[in-house]
Design a protein around this motif. Structure first.
Motif, PDB file in Angstrom:
ATOM      1  N   ARG A  23      -5.948  -1.763   7.754  1.00  0.00           N
ATOM      2  CA  ARG A  23      -5.941  -0.628   6.836  1.00  0.00           C
ATOM      3  C   ARG A  23      -5.407   0.605   7.556  1.00  0.00           C
ATOM      4  O   ARG A  23      -5.873   0.939   8.638  1.00  0.00           O
ATOM      5  N   SER A  44      -3.658  -2.817   3.545  1.00  0.00           N
ATOM      6  CA  SER A  44      -3.783  -1.639   2.700  1.00  0.00           C
ATOM      7  C   SER A  44      -3.131  -0.438   3.380  1.00  0.00           C
ATOM      8  O   SER A  44      -3.384  -0.178   4.556  1.00  0.00           O
ATOM      9  N   GLN A  65      -1.101  -5.766   0.568  1.00  0.00           N
ATOM     10  CA  GLN A  65      -1.507  -6.002  -0.811  1.00  0.00           C
ATOM     11  C   GLN A  65      -1.579  -4.716  -1.627  1.00  0.00           C
ATOM     12  O   GLN A  65      -1.397  -4.741  -2.832  1.00  0.00           O
ATOM     13  N   HIS A  66      -1.871  -3.610  -0.974  1.00  0.00           N
ATOM     14  CA  HIS A  66      -2.198  -2.368  -1.667  1.00  0.00           C
ATOM     15  C   HIS A  66      -1.412  -1.209  -1.044  1.00  0.00           C
ATOM     16  O   HIS A  66      -1.548  -0.953   0.146  1.00  0.00           O
ATOM     17  N   ARG A  68      -0.538   2.904  -1.798  1.00  0.00           N
ATOM     18  CA  ARG A  68      -0.767   4.093  -2.619  1.00  0.00           C
ATOM     19  C   ARG A  68      -0.139   5.278  -1.900  1.00  0.00           C
ATOM     20  O   ARG A  68      -0.442   5.550  -0.747  1.00  0.00           O
ATOM     21  N   ASP A  87       0.151  -6.596  -4.444  1.00  0.00           N
ATOM     22  CA  ASP A  87      -0.491  -6.702  -5.749  1.00  0.00           C
ATOM     23  C   ASP A  87      -0.550  -5.363  -6.469  1.00  0.00           C
ATOM     24  O   ASP A  87      -0.573  -5.308  -7.687  1.00  0.00           O
ATOM     25  N   PHE A  88      -0.616  -4.274  -5.711  1.00  0.00           N
ATOM     26  CA  PHE A  88      -0.809  -2.955  -6.307  1.00  0.00           C
ATOM     27  C   PHE A  88       0.061  -1.948  -5.580  1.00  0.00           C
ATOM     28  O   PHE A  88       0.062  -1.888  -4.352  1.00  0.00           O
ATOM     29  N   CYS A  89       0.808  -1.156  -6.346  1.00  0.00           N
ATOM     30  CA  CYS A  89       1.640  -0.119  -5.747  1.00  0.00           C
ATOM     31  C   CYS A  89       1.633   1.088  -6.680  1.00  0.00           C
ATOM     32  O   CYS A  89       2.163   1.024  -7.785  1.00  0.00           O
TER      33      CYS A  89
END
Length: 126
Positions: A23, A44, A65-66, A68, A87-89
């Motif tokens: 992370r 992350s 995966q993540h 932001r 999976d997430f942006c």
């Protein structure tokens, strides 16, 4: 070290490879260029208050995966090539013009009205 939080008002460039980091959270107002390529364990990534960042490259971070990105108003280039586990942006960057997500699994963007070029080659959906 599995998790790292970096805050700086003066850092302008960061080019690093964190092998065991899972992370990463960065808040650097003066940051203009950020290259963190092939971080094998990174899952992350959060970037906030990067109002001067122009280019972000996270290529080859296969476990990522993540993602932001908040308040990156000058970001014009985003490279997520080969981020197979994405999976997430969520990206808050109204001046984004170029994005490369070739080899990435899933990408959904917010506040990116002005993208001029998107590279999606070999984009897998599984």
């Amino acid at each position: 070290v599995q998790s790292l939080e970096l805050r700086s008002k003066r850092l302008r460039r960061l080019n690093a490879n964190f092998n065991d980091l899972q992370r990463l959270r960065i808040a650097c107002q003066s940051l203009e260029q950020l290259e963190i390529q092939s971080c094998c364990s990174l899952e992350s990534f959060v970037l906030e208050d990067a109002s001067n960042l122009k280019c972000l490259d996270l290529s080859g971070s296969h476990r990522l995966q993540h993602v932001r990105v908040h308040r990156a108003h000058k970001l014009s280039r985003l490279i997520l090539r080969g981020c197979r586990s994405l999976d997430f942006c969520q990206v808050d960057c109204p001046n984004l013009e170029y994005i490369d997500v070739s080899g990435s699994r899933t990408v959904a963007f917010r506040f990116c009205k002005y993208i001029r070029e998107a590279v999606l080659r070999t984009w897998t959906q599984n």
